[in-house]
Design an enzyme around this catalytic site. Structure first.
Site, PDB file in Angstrom:
ATOM      1  N   CYS A   1       0.850  -1.194   0.000  1.00  0.00           N
ATOM      2  CA  CYS A   1       0.000   0.000   0.000  1.00  0.00           C
ATOM      3  C   CYS A   1       0.888   1.247   0.000  1.00  0.00           C
ATOM      4  O   CYS A   1       1.719   1.411  -0.885  1.00  0.00           O
ATOM      5  CB  CYS A   1      -0.972  -0.049   1.164  1.00  0.00           C
ATOM      6  SG  CYS A   1      -2.257   1.219   1.102  1.00  0.00           S
TER       7      CYS A   1
ATOM      8  N   ASP B   1      -8.659  -3.117  -8.077  1.00  0.00           N
ATOM      9  CA  ASP B   1      -8.156  -2.107  -7.147  1.00  0.00           C
ATOM     10  C   ASP B   1      -8.700  -0.735  -7.537  1.00  0.00           C
ATOM     11  O   ASP B   1      -8.426  -0.247  -8.638  1.00  0.00           O
ATOM     12  CB  ASP B   1      -6.624  -2.084  -7.170  1.00  0.00           C
ATOM     13  CG  ASP B   1      -6.027  -1.317  -6.004  1.00  0.00           C
ATOM     14  OD1 ASP B   1      -6.525  -0.220  -5.689  1.00  0.00           O
ATOM     15  OD2 ASP B   1      -5.054  -1.816  -5.413  1.00  0.00           O
TER      16      ASP B   1
ATOM     17  N   HIS C   1      -7.781  -3.917  -3.650  1.00  0.00           N
ATOM     18  CA  HIS C   1      -6.686  -3.348  -2.872  1.00  0.00           C
ATOM     19  C   HIS C   1      -6.480  -4.175  -1.599  1.00  0.00           C
ATOM     20  O   HIS C   1      -7.419  -4.724  -1.043  1.00  0.00           O
ATOM     21  CB  HIS C   1      -7.013  -1.901  -2.511  1.00  0.00           C
ATOM     22  CG  HIS C   1      -5.835  -1.125  -2.031  1.00  0.00           C
ATOM     23  ND1 HIS C   1      -4.824  -0.724  -2.878  1.00  0.00           N
ATOM     24  CD2 HIS C   1      -5.495  -0.678  -0.792  1.00  0.00           C
ATOM     25  CE1 HIS C   1      -3.920  -0.059  -2.183  1.00  0.00           C
ATOM     26  NE2 HIS C   1      -4.298  -0.026  -0.914  1.00  0.00           N
TER      27      HIS C   1
END
EC number: 3.1.1.91
Length: 248
Positions: free
Chosen positions: A123, A180, A212
């Site tokens: 991330c 995502d 994600h």
């Protein structure tokens, strides 16, 4: 490699009298090993990301997990809006200085091959892994679903990974799910275009049906097949570029 052969401890990688905490996991073996700097997601150092460091140690790497919030207190992450604020508040230059400090720490560590350093991030940590690919000492960079482009440039976010492609010196492995919401096909196409334009070494792995944070087993977004596939690919890539080995 059995769990009991892994040494784990908190260390201070700070310089010039400034404290910076990091979590070190390494195999208890003789000789020097390649090392991987681990950049966590915005949640910082938790059980999940410690497990990642331990898994790297089990695979034969020294793993150094940076606390991206040190020396400040961890931010309020109680809802999506506050998470976004926490990400925007992170100072990229400060975090990348911490990466430089981690490099210096590992280069001086008795268990580490100083010429075999990589970086891995998730991330926001994946974004930092890409930005750190400009660091000469970093030989390989692996990013899991890190933001490639910023909506705007700020004092905290002056340069995005897309802005930095020309300066990359490390080969890149980038993992992303095709669901995502933060990294769309247009962004990936631009990333690919720039990597090819500047003749950079990279591999892009896209996982069907994954969104994600698909590697993070404590979240609803976790997708076990995609997560395991991405991890296998990560070990292959790290071992090739840091160890010269072609197999997991």
């Amino acid at each position: 490699m059995a769990t009991e052969t892994i040494a784990m401890d908190w260390v201070d990688i700070g310089t010039n009298g400034e404290s910076r905490l990091a979590y070190l996991a390494r195999p208890v073996v003789t000789g020097r090993l390649p090392a991987v700097i681990v950049m966590p997601a915005i949640h910082g150092i938790n059980t999940y990301i410690k497990d990642v460091a331990i898994d790297l140690a089990k695979a034969g790497f020294v793993a150094l997990l940076i606390d991206i919030h040190s020396p400040e207190q961890e931010p309020d992450l109680s809802n999506a809006e506050k998470i976004q604020i926490a990400v925007e508040t992170l100072d990229d230059r400060k975090v990348l200085k911490d990466v430089d400090a981690a490099v210096r720490y590992l280069e001086q560590h008795a268990a580490v091959r100083a010429d075999r350093l990589g970086i891995l991030g998730f991330c926001v940590g994946g974004t930092y892994a890409l930005l750190a690919a400009r660091t000469p000492a970093i030989r390989v960079s692996v990013g899991f679903y890190g933001l490639l482009e910023y909506q705007s440039r700020t004092d905290n976010k002056p340069v995005s990974p897309l802005d930095s492609v020309a300066q990359f010196t490390a080969p890149i492995l980038f993992h992303v799910g095709d669901k995502d919401p933060w990294i769309d096909s247009k962004m990936l196409a631009e990333f690919t275009k720039r990597m090819q334009q500047h003749q950079k070494s990279y591999e892009l792995c896209i996982y069907r049906g994954a969104g994600h944070a698909f590697h993070e087993h404590f979240r609803d977004a976790y997708r076990p097949i995609a997560a395991q596939s991405a991890w296998n690919n990560t070990l292959i890539y790290l071992r090739w570029h840091l160890c010269g080995k072609r197999t997991v």
